[in-house]
Scaffold this motif. Structure first.
Motif, PDB file in Angstrom:
ATOM      1  N   LEU A  35       0.808  -1.210   0.000  1.00  0.00           N
ATOM      2  CA  LEU A  35       0.000   0.000   0.000  1.00  0.00           C
ATOM      3  C   LEU A  35       0.847   1.268   0.000  1.00  0.00           C
ATOM      4  CD1 LEU A  35      -3.022   0.378  -0.040  1.00  0.00           C
ATOM      5  CD2 LEU A  35      -2.963   0.624   2.440  1.00  0.00           C
ATOM      6  N   SER A  36       0.493   2.209  -0.883  1.00  0.00           N
ATOM      7  CA  SER A  36       1.101   3.526  -0.806  1.00  0.00           C
ATOM      8  C   SER A  36       0.147   4.392   0.001  1.00  0.00           C
ATOM      9  CB  SER A  36       1.347   4.063  -2.218  1.00  0.00           C
ATOM     10  OG  SER A  36       0.539   5.155  -2.483  1.00  0.00           O
ATOM     11  N   VAL A  37       0.635   4.842   1.185  1.00  0.00           N
ATOM     12  CA  VAL A  37      -0.284   5.426   2.155  1.00  0.00           C
ATOM     13  C   VAL A  37      -0.108   6.927   2.286  1.00  0.00           C
ATOM     14  CG1 VAL A  37      -0.382   3.322   3.489  1.00  0.00           C
ATOM     15  CG2 VAL A  37       1.322   5.050   4.057  1.00  0.00           C
ATOM     16  N   SER A  38      -1.209   7.568   2.710  1.00  0.00           N
ATOM     17  CA  SER A  38      -1.091   8.994   2.978  1.00  0.00           C
ATOM     18  C   SER A  38      -2.062   9.461   4.044  1.00  0.00           C
ATOM     19  CB  SER A  38      -1.305   9.782   1.688  1.00  0.00           C
ATOM     20  OG  SER A  38      -2.512   9.378   1.107  1.00  0.00           O
ATOM     21  N   GLY A  39      -2.477   8.552   4.909  1.00  0.00           N
ATOM     22  CA  GLY A  39      -3.249   8.945   6.082  1.00  0.00           C
ATOM     23  C   GLY A  39      -4.584   9.616   5.814  1.00  0.00           C
ATOM     24  N   VAL A  40      -5.185   9.351   4.666  1.00  0.00           N
ATOM     25  CA  VAL A  40      -6.493   9.940   4.388  1.00  0.00           C
ATOM     26  C   VAL A  40      -7.588   8.954   4.753  1.00  0.00           C
ATOM     27  CG1 VAL A  40      -5.708  11.421   2.512  1.00  0.00           C
ATOM     28  CG2 VAL A  40      -6.396   9.064   2.041  1.00  0.00           C
ATOM     29  N   VAL A  41      -8.823   9.479   4.842  1.00  0.00           N
ATOM     30  CA  VAL A  41      -9.979   8.602   4.976  1.00  0.00           C
ATOM     31  C   VAL A  41     -10.760   8.707   3.679  1.00  0.00           C
ATOM     32  CG1 VAL A  41     -12.170   8.227   6.149  1.00  0.00           C
ATOM     33  CG2 VAL A  41     -10.121   8.778   7.465  1.00  0.00           C
ATOM     34  N   THR A  42     -10.692   7.675   2.864  1.00  0.00           N
ATOM     35  CA  THR A  42     -11.388   7.732   1.580  1.00  0.00           C
ATOM     36  C   THR A  42     -11.864   6.349   1.186  1.00  0.00           C
ATOM     37  OG1 THR A  42     -11.161   8.141  -0.771  1.00  0.00           O
ATOM     38  CG2 THR A  42      -9.159   7.535   0.399  1.00  0.00           C
ATOM     39  N   PHE A  43     -13.018   6.341   0.496  1.00  0.00           N
ATOM     40  CA  PHE A  43     -13.522   5.075  -0.037  1.00  0.00           C
ATOM     41  C   PHE A  43     -12.969   4.800  -1.427  1.00  0.00           C
ATOM     42  CE2 PHE A  43     -16.846   5.530   3.207  1.00  0.00           C
ATOM     43  CZ  PHE A  43     -16.811   4.244   3.715  1.00  0.00           C
ATOM     44  N   ASN A  44     -12.187   5.732  -1.945  1.00  0.00           N
ATOM     45  CA  ASN A  44     -11.613   5.561  -3.272  1.00  0.00           C
ATOM     46  C   ASN A  44     -10.569   4.445  -3.231  1.00  0.00           C
ATOM     47  OD1 ASN A  44     -10.522   5.808  -5.771  1.00  0.00           O
ATOM     48  ND2 ASN A  44     -10.374   8.051  -5.699  1.00  0.00           N
ATOM     49  N   LEU A  45     -10.875   3.353  -3.889  1.00  0.00           N
ATOM     50  CA  LEU A  45     -10.043   2.162  -3.734  1.00  0.00           C
ATOM     51  C   LEU A  45      -8.902   2.083  -4.736  1.00  0.00           C
ATOM     52  CD1 LEU A  45     -12.839  -0.521  -3.263  1.00  0.00           C
ATOM     53  CD2 LEU A  45     -11.709   0.863  -1.519  1.00  0.00           C
ATOM     54  N   ILE A  46      -8.899   2.949  -5.761  1.00  0.00           N
ATOM     55  CA  ILE A  46      -7.931   2.741  -6.840  1.00  0.00           C
ATOM     56  C   ILE A  46      -6.984   3.920  -7.030  1.00  0.00           C
ATOM     57  CG2 ILE A  46      -9.382   1.118  -8.119  1.00  0.00           C
ATOM     58  CD1 ILE A  46     -10.281   3.404  -9.854  1.00  0.00           C
ATOM     59  N   SER A  47      -6.984   4.888  -6.100  1.00  0.00           N
ATOM     60  CA  SER A  47      -6.075   6.024  -6.267  1.00  0.00           C
ATOM     61  C   SER A  47      -4.764   5.761  -5.532  1.00  0.00           C
ATOM     62  CB  SER A  47      -6.734   7.293  -5.725  1.00  0.00           C
ATOM     63  OG  SER A  47      -6.636   7.294  -4.318  1.00  0.00           O
ATOM     64  N   SER A  48      -3.825   6.712  -5.668  1.00  0.00           N
ATOM     65  CA  SER A  48      -2.544   6.499  -5.003  1.00  0.00           C
ATOM     66  C   SER A  48      -2.529   7.048  -3.581  1.00  0.00           C
ATOM     67  CB  SER A  48      -1.423   7.143  -5.828  1.00  0.00           C
ATOM     68  OG  SER A  48      -1.788   8.470  -6.125  1.00  0.00           O
ATOM     69  N   THR A  49      -3.622   7.669  -3.135  1.00  0.00           N
ATOM     70  CA  THR A  49      -3.705   8.091  -1.735  1.00  0.00           C
ATOM     71  C   THR A  49      -4.630   7.146  -0.990  1.00  0.00           C
ATOM     72  OG1 THR A  49      -5.488   9.596  -2.328  1.00  0.00           O
ATOM     73  CG2 THR A  49      -3.274  10.524  -2.170  1.00  0.00           C
ATOM     74  N   ASN A  50      -4.049   6.414  -0.041  1.00  0.00           N
ATOM     75  CA  ASN A  50      -4.815   5.407   0.675  1.00  0.00           C
ATOM     76  C   ASN A  50      -4.598   5.540   2.172  1.00  0.00           C
ATOM     77  OD1 ASN A  50      -5.734   3.571  -1.633  1.00  0.00           O
ATOM     78  ND2 ASN A  50      -3.534   3.756  -1.987  1.00  0.00           N
ATOM     79  N   PRO A  51      -5.611   5.173   2.964  1.00  0.00           N
ATOM     80  CA  PRO A  51      -5.379   5.079   4.399  1.00  0.00           C
ATOM     81  C   PRO A  51      -4.497   3.856   4.664  1.00  0.00           C
ATOM     82  CG  PRO A  51      -7.576   4.277   3.866  1.00  0.00           C
ATOM     83  CD  PRO A  51      -6.980   4.784   2.582  1.00  0.00           C
ATOM     84  N   SER A  52      -3.627   3.966   5.659  1.00  0.00           N
ATOM     85  CA  SER A  52      -2.852   2.787   6.035  1.00  0.00           C
ATOM     86  C   SER A  52      -3.698   1.920   6.961  1.00  0.00           C
ATOM     87  CB  SER A  52      -1.562   3.209   6.731  1.00  0.00           C
ATOM     88  OG  SER A  52      -0.760   2.079   6.969  1.00  0.00           O
ATOM     89  N   THR A  53      -3.162   0.791   7.358  1.00  0.00           N
ATOM     90  CA  THR A  53      -3.873  -0.018   8.347  1.00  0.00           C
ATOM     91  C   THR A  53      -3.085   0.005   9.640  1.00  0.00           C
ATOM     92  OG1 THR A  53      -2.756  -2.109   7.936  1.00  0.00           O
ATOM     93  CG2 THR A  53      -4.572  -1.548   6.466  1.00  0.00           C
ATOM     94  N   ILE A  54      -3.766  -0.338  10.719  1.00  0.00           N
ATOM     95  CA  ILE A  54      -3.135  -0.258  12.035  1.00  0.00           C
ATOM     96  C   ILE A  54      -1.872  -1.120  12.081  1.00  0.00           C
ATOM     97  CG2 ILE A  54      -3.418  -0.825  14.472  1.00  0.00           C
ATOM     98  CD1 ILE A  54      -6.354  -0.072  14.216  1.00  0.00           C
ATOM     99  N   ALA A  55      -2.019  -2.376  11.670  1.00  0.00           N
ATOM    100  CA  ALA A  55      -0.894  -3.306  11.799  1.00  0.00           C
ATOM    101  C   ALA A  55       0.275  -2.867  10.921  1.00  0.00           C
ATOM    102  CB  ALA A  55      -1.347  -4.713  11.431  1.00  0.00           C
ATOM    103  N   ALA A  56      -0.010  -2.501   9.657  1.00  0.00           N
ATOM    104  CA  ALA A  56       1.066  -2.087   8.762  1.00  0.00           C
ATOM    105  C   ALA A  56       1.745  -0.835   9.281  1.00  0.00           C
ATOM    106  CB  ALA A  56       0.507  -1.845   7.365  1.00  0.00           C
ATOM    107  N   ASN A  57       0.948   0.079   9.806  1.00  0.00           N
ATOM    108  CA  ASN A  57       1.494   1.327  10.321  1.00  0.00           C
ATOM    109  C   ASN A  57       2.430   1.087  11.500  1.00  0.00           C
ATOM    110  OD1 ASN A  57       1.504   4.312  10.391  1.00  0.00           O
ATOM    111  ND2 ASN A  57       0.612   3.943  12.425  1.00  0.00           N
TER     112      ASN A  57
END
Ligand SMILES: Nc1ncnc2c1ncn2[C@@H]1O[C@H](COP(=O)(O)OP(=O)(O)OP(=O)(O)O)[C@@H](O)[C@H]1O
Ligand SMILES: [Mg+2]
Lengths: 319, 315
Positions: free
Chosen positions: A251-273
């Protein structure tokens, strides 16, 4: 029938005749079982206490001292969101697939193919998650580019596929698919076992009524296996919620809250973080990370309790 | 149509009376007025209603040179027999001689067992059910089966169990029609009065005998032409057994019935024709040794082995 024997037994019982001696084997086994049961509870409580203790400084801390600078809730919320989102995608994809594969193995495939297939699926369960992660980033991500573009073009009106499409393929959708592949074997294995145990008299009862194979499955196998499917899904969900390496890699993460599943800005997950940030953290940051772990612990607990409740209700309904 | 036996009449009368005593005013129209009429009703109403919806003319079954195998094991050898319509045919014989195997070949259930193989012809109403263009699902719809242990679908209510067969193969039946069929089938199985107030309760919550009658109602609801029963009373007490035997007597007005039983009294009480299966020795295939009217089989059998078996001198 005479009532005398009953009466005398009753009298004997109330008179406090000693109960038959318990065999040593029984005593040892029941002791061991009780100890194991208590041990599990103690362990669970220990983990909870540890998390709470270590998280406490972060919970008490001023908002500006938490990473991100706006407080613990703002820190954990996007992570929790990402965790749940990825796991939900995985479950939505994996459960129907697993049920279908399990049915294929128990009811459709010729025995030789069925045996081979179940063996392969059991093997899949043994593949380390890091391998799935590598596969996700090296193979699936690039390969999924076309599909993700297609989704954005044709289903872009849905918030999930709004785009713009990530060019690297390191998206939440790919993570969800990888997680789905990871939890597929365990869900398939459990449901397959239970489907295969559907009593033969029920299967034959349905067939003797003139049911087709699919109707027989709908009347007997699926209702019989329903609570097992739920339990298996929860097992899978638990694994998806806690999965670390595959997510951290892909995952390429950027700490956002979004339902957009296919963009390059994604929320991370607790465990991965936690896995990514823990080595470089110190002081209060560590406590904040542990607080996020506590949140994950709570999420998993709630999910499992909900599953229990659903299963119990189903069982009551089918009595 | 056969008259109900003396015992059957008594049984029904007493249950009717009991029921009426318990539930004072019922709104069942004509039934309530005359108990004798009810027991006759069951028999006369069924064929009429049956004819209106599906033709339930009982069918003759002709079996020629039927051989049954489990993999390489030859279980039943060259059976030739004709099963008469509107008669109860009992199959008797020692354990393991292939009665169940034979019975299951009459509705193509035998081939469901891995390795199960059939050789020969089973002709129902002029059609060989093993012809290559025949769909086993269609055969099973015409040839109903009641199993040794009651097997109502555990997740379904009593009502759903009865209509289960009717809703198969995307058949659509309107709710009022379904209600009617449920009542008729349950009455036909002598179960209606016991369950009419709890049709939405799970079928598994009934007693064993009630469950078996529910299974009979389920099998008859689809109005098959033939009804196969594999030791349907073996899990039941004597009272429930008698109830089922009476029921079989009533059902033969509409169906061709084949029943496997280990109970000699049951065979002599409930059947018109009896077939005796035997093994020469274990490991050899079972064979149909003798087939005759029940009276002859039990009083004056042609075969020594039959005589030994029915009189209890075997083994
Ligand atoms: N699924 C199976 N696979 C292999 N052999 C079988 C199978 N079922 C039955 N057999 C064999 O076929 C023969 C006939 O069995 P079947 O069940 O028809 O006997 P039966 O007359 O019904 O006996 P019972 O009175 O005990 O019910 C027996 O030798 C049995 O071992
Ligand atoms: Mg048998």
């Amino acid at each position: 029938m005479s009532t005398t024997p009953t009466t005398s037994t009753d009298a004997a019982l109330t008179a406090g005749v000693p109960t038959p001696p318990r065999r040593p084997g029984d005593r040892i086994f029941s002791g061991a079982a009780t100890a194991a049961g208590i041990g599990i509870l103690v362990l669970l409580a220990g983990v909870a206490i540890f998390l709470l203790q270590e998280a406490w400084p972060a919970i008490k801390a001023a908002p500006e001292d938490i990473p991100g600078g706006t407080g613990l809730v703002d820190f954990i919320a996007p992570l929790a969101f990402g965790t749940v989102l990825g796991a939900v995608i995985a479950i939505v994809l994996a459960v129907p697939m697993a049920v279908a594969v399990a049915l294929f193995i128990t009811d459709y495939a010729p025995r030789r193919i069925a045996n081979t297939l179940s063996y392969v699926i059991d093997l899949l369960a043994a593949v380390p998650s890091i391998v799935y992660g590598l596969w996700g980033i090296a193979v699936l991500g690039p390969a999924a580019l076309g599909i993700q573009t297609w989704l954005a073009d044709h289903l872009g009106f849905l918030p999930f596929f709004a785009g713009p499409v990530s060019t690297t393929g390191r998206t939440m959708l790919v993570v969800g698919v990888v997680l789905a592949v990871m939890i597929l074997p365990i869900i398939t294995a459990v449901t397959r076992e239970v489907f295969a145990r559907t009593p033969r008299i029920h299967r034959e009862g349905a067939l003797a009524l003139g049911a087709t194979r699919w109707e027989m499955i709908r009347m007997t196998v699926l209702p019989f296996g329903r609570s097992a499917v739920i339990s298996a899904s929860m097992l899978g969900l638990g694994r998806a919620l806690g999965e670390t390496m595959a997510v951290a890699i892909i995952l390429s993460v950027s700490g956002v809250v979004t339902f957009n599943l296919i963009s390059s800005t994604n929320p991370s997950t607790i465990a991965a973080n936690i896995a990514l940030d823990f080595p470089e953290s110190s002081g209060l940051d560590v406590n904040a990370l542990i607080a996020s772990g506590l949140a994950l612990f709570a999420i998993t607990l709630v999910v499992n309790m909900a599953a229990r409740a659903v299963i119990t209700r189903n069982e009551d309904a089918s009595r | 149509m056969a008259e109900p036996t003396e015992r059957s009449q008594e049984y029904m009368d007493s249950t009717e009376k009991l029921d009426r005593g318990a539930t004072a005013p019922t709104k069942e129209g004509p039934d309530v007025t005359d108990s004798v009429a009810t027991s006759v009703d069951v028999q006369t109403v069924l064929p009429h209603e049956g004819r209106e919806s599906v033709a339930t003319v009982a069918k003759r079954i002709e079996i020629t040179d039927l051989n049954l195998y489990y993999g390489s094991f030859h279980a039943v050898k060259s059976v030739n027999m004709t099963i008469q319509p509107n008669k109860v045919t009992a199959l008797i014989g020692s354990s393991g001689c292939g009665k169940s195997t034979f019975l299951r070949s009459l509705n193509r259930m035998h081939e469901l067992v891995p390795g199960g193989r059939v050789d020969g012809a089973v002709i129902i109403d002029g059609q060989d059910i093993y012809a290559s263009n025949v769909d086993p699902v269609a055969v099973r719809r015409q040839v109903g089966m009641v199993f040794q242990s009651p097997n109502p679908f555990p997740t379904m209510s009593i009502y759903e169990n009865v209509v289960a067969g009717l809703l198969l193969n995307s058949r659509k039946t309107k709710k009022p029609a379904l209600d009617e069929i449920v009542e008729r089938s349950l009455r036909g199985a002598n179960l209606w009065n016991e369950v009419k107030d709890r049709l939405d309760r799970p079928g598994g919550g009934l007693s064993g005998g009630q469950q078996q009658r529910l299974c009979i109602a389920r099998a008859t609801a689809v109005e098959p032409e033939v009804l196969l029963m594999d030791e349907p009373c073996s899990a039941l007490d004597p009272v429930a057994t008698l109830a089922i035997e009476d029921l079989i007597q009533q059902l033969k007005a509409n169906y061709t019935i084949v029943i496997v039983t280990h109970n000699m009294q049951q065979a002599s009480r409930a059947s018109d024709v009896t077939g005796f299966f035997n093994l020469e020795q274990s490991g050899t295939p079972g064979q149909l040794v003798e087939l005759d009217t029940t009276e002859t089989i039990f009083s004056n059998p042609a075969n020594k082995a039959t005589e030994d078996y029915v009189t209890g001198r075997f083994g």
